[in-house]
Scaffold this motif. Structure first.
Motif, PDB file in Angstrom:
ATOM      1  N   THR A   1      35.680  15.049  68.310  1.00 49.99           N
ATOM      2  CA  THR A   1      34.341  15.034  67.725  1.00 49.99           C
ATOM      3  C   THR A   1      33.309  15.438  68.780  1.00 49.99           C
ATOM      4  OG1 THR A   1      33.823  12.733  68.272  1.00 49.99           O
ATOM      5  CG2 THR A   1      34.984  13.128  66.184  1.00 49.99           C
ATOM      6  N   GLU A   2      32.211  15.992  68.305  1.00 51.74           N
ATOM      7  CA  GLU A   2      31.117  16.367  69.197  1.00 51.74           C
ATOM      8  C   GLU A   2      30.505  15.120  69.839  1.00 51.74           C
ATOM      9  OE1 GLU A   2      27.204  19.255  69.196  1.00 51.74           O
ATOM     10  OE2 GLU A   2      27.877  18.408  67.293  1.00 51.74           O
ATOM     11  N   LYS A   3      30.458  14.041  69.067  1.00 54.68           N
ATOM     12  CA  LYS A   3      29.897  12.789  69.582  1.00 54.68           C
ATOM     13  C   LYS A   3      30.683  12.301  70.798  1.00 54.68           C
ATOM     14  CE  LYS A   3      28.891   8.032  68.334  1.00 54.68           C
ATOM     15  NZ  LYS A   3      29.180   6.929  67.449  1.00 54.68           N
ATOM     16  N   GLU A   4      32.015  12.326  70.715  1.00 54.79           N
ATOM     17  CA  GLU A   4      32.849  11.907  71.849  1.00 54.79           C
ATOM     18  C   GLU A   4      32.585  12.785  73.078  1.00 54.79           C
ATOM     19  OE1 GLU A   4      36.965  10.252  69.884  1.00 54.79           O
ATOM     20  OE2 GLU A   4      36.661  12.418  69.967  1.00 54.79           O
TER      21      GLU A   4
ATOM     22  N   MET B   1      29.879  14.552  73.805  1.00 56.99           N
ATOM     23  CA  MET B   1      28.534  14.307  74.342  1.00 56.99           C
ATOM     24  C   MET B   1      28.462  12.980  75.090  1.00 56.99           C
ATOM     25  SD  MET B   1      26.870  17.006  73.709  1.00 56.99           S
ATOM     26  CE  MET B   1      25.190  16.553  74.060  1.00 56.99           C
ATOM     27  N   GLU B   2      29.141  11.963  74.587  1.00 60.84           N
ATOM     28  CA  GLU B   2      29.167  10.669  75.280  1.00 60.84           C
ATOM     29  C   GLU B   2      29.846  10.792  76.637  1.00 60.84           C
ATOM     30  OE1 GLU B   2      31.070   8.073  72.471  1.00 60.84           O
ATOM     31  OE2 GLU B   2      29.222   7.780  71.310  1.00 60.84           O
TER      32      GLU B   2
END
Length: 71
Positions: A30-33, A35-36
């Protein structure tokens, strides 16, 4: 399906030429992972956040359609 790549890229001027530093840091679902992890690494390793890139690639598709070129 897409994957998200976390990459490090830096251009460094060295005397009469430029040097490029590149590293594939990680691959995420995921993009969220991605970015984190980008934020975490920039703080932990004291790397400028603008040197870390998140890009998306489709799985199952040829990414390199242009082939070799000569300059």
């Amino acid at each position: 399906m897409r994957i998200y790549l976390l990459e490090y890229y830096e251009e460094i001027e060295y005397e009469d030429f430029d040097v490029e530093k590149y590293s594939l840091v990680g691959v995420f679902l995921t993009e969220k992972e991605a970015m984190e992890e980008k934020r975490r690494i920039s703080i932990e390793k004291e790397i400028k956040e603008e040197l870390l890139w998140v890009s998306a690639e489709d799985i199952g598709h040829l990414q390199w359609k242009g082939g070799f070129i000569s300059v």
